[in-house]
Design a protein around this motif. Structure first.
Motif, short mmCIF file in Angstrom:
data_model
loop_
_atom_site.label_atom_id
_atom_site.label_comp_id
_atom_site.label_asym_id
_atom_site.label_seq_id
_atom_site.Cartn_x
_atom_site.Cartn_y
_atom_site.Cartn_z
N GLY A 139 -44.46 40.04 -18.07
CA GLY A 139 -44.88 41.44 -18.06
C GLY A 139 -43.74 42.40 -18.31
O GLY A 139 -42.87 42.14 -19.12
N LYS A 140 -43.72 43.49 -17.55
CA LYS A 140 -42.77 44.56 -17.84
C LYS A 140 -41.44 44.46 -17.10
O LYS A 140 -40.54 45.25 -17.33
N TYR A 141 -41.30 43.48 -16.19
CA TYR A 141 -40.07 43.33 -15.42
C TYR A 141 -39.30 42.09 -15.83
O TYR A 141 -39.89 41.08 -16.22
N LEU A 142 -37.98 42.16 -15.70
CA LEU A 142 -37.14 40.99 -15.93
C LEU A 142 -37.41 39.94 -14.86
O LEU A 142 -37.64 40.27 -13.70
N ASN A 143 -37.38 38.68 -15.25
CA ASN A 143 -37.65 37.59 -14.31
C ASN A 143 -36.42 37.18 -13.51
O ASN A 143 -36.54 36.73 -12.37
#
Length: 131
Positions: free
Chosen positions: A63-67
């Motif tokens: 999605g929109k966040y870094l893992n």
């Protein structure tokens, strides 16, 4: 605490600072060291420079966040009544600070701030000046 301020007031002080961050960090540890954590937007990481050698496809997969990385603010109270303050990026799996970003010229973007303060007044002055 020998500086006549409660832990709750310190939490409120930092909460006031981090409420302006996007995304806003959440308090994850309300005993010393106090710790706030948040995700980082993929769009906020520079994959052209890629300081941390992250895999763009893997980081974008959820999605929109870094893992792999997040941001954190930490406030600790030392035995002598002094304070240590950190603000920076950490590896999510290991909670290790990403110290190599500390050389970033665009302070405080991804910089690891690590300051020590003898008094509460010094800490407050730093927070006001920095944020």
């Amino acid at each position: 605490m020998n500086q006549k301020i409660s832990k709750e007031k310190l939490i409120d002080l930092i909460e006031n600072v981090v409420s302006n961050f996007d995304p806003t960090p959440s308090l994850v540890n309300n005993d010393f060291p106090l710790r706030w954590e948040s995700n980082l937007f993929i769009s906020d990481y520079d994959f052209t420079t890629n300081y941390l050698e992250l895999n763009k496809d893997e980081e974008s997969s959820s999605g929109k966040y870094l893992n792999s990385i997040g941001s954190a603010v930490v406030l600790d109270l030392d035995e002598d009544g002094s304070f240590e303050y950190w603000d920076g990026v950490f590896m999510i799996e290991t909670h290790v600070w990403c110290g190599q970003l500390n050389t970033n010229a665009d302070f405080p973007s991804y910089s690891l701030i690590h300051e020590k303060f003898s008094t509460l007044e010094e800490l407050i002055a730093f927070l006001i000046e920095t944020y």
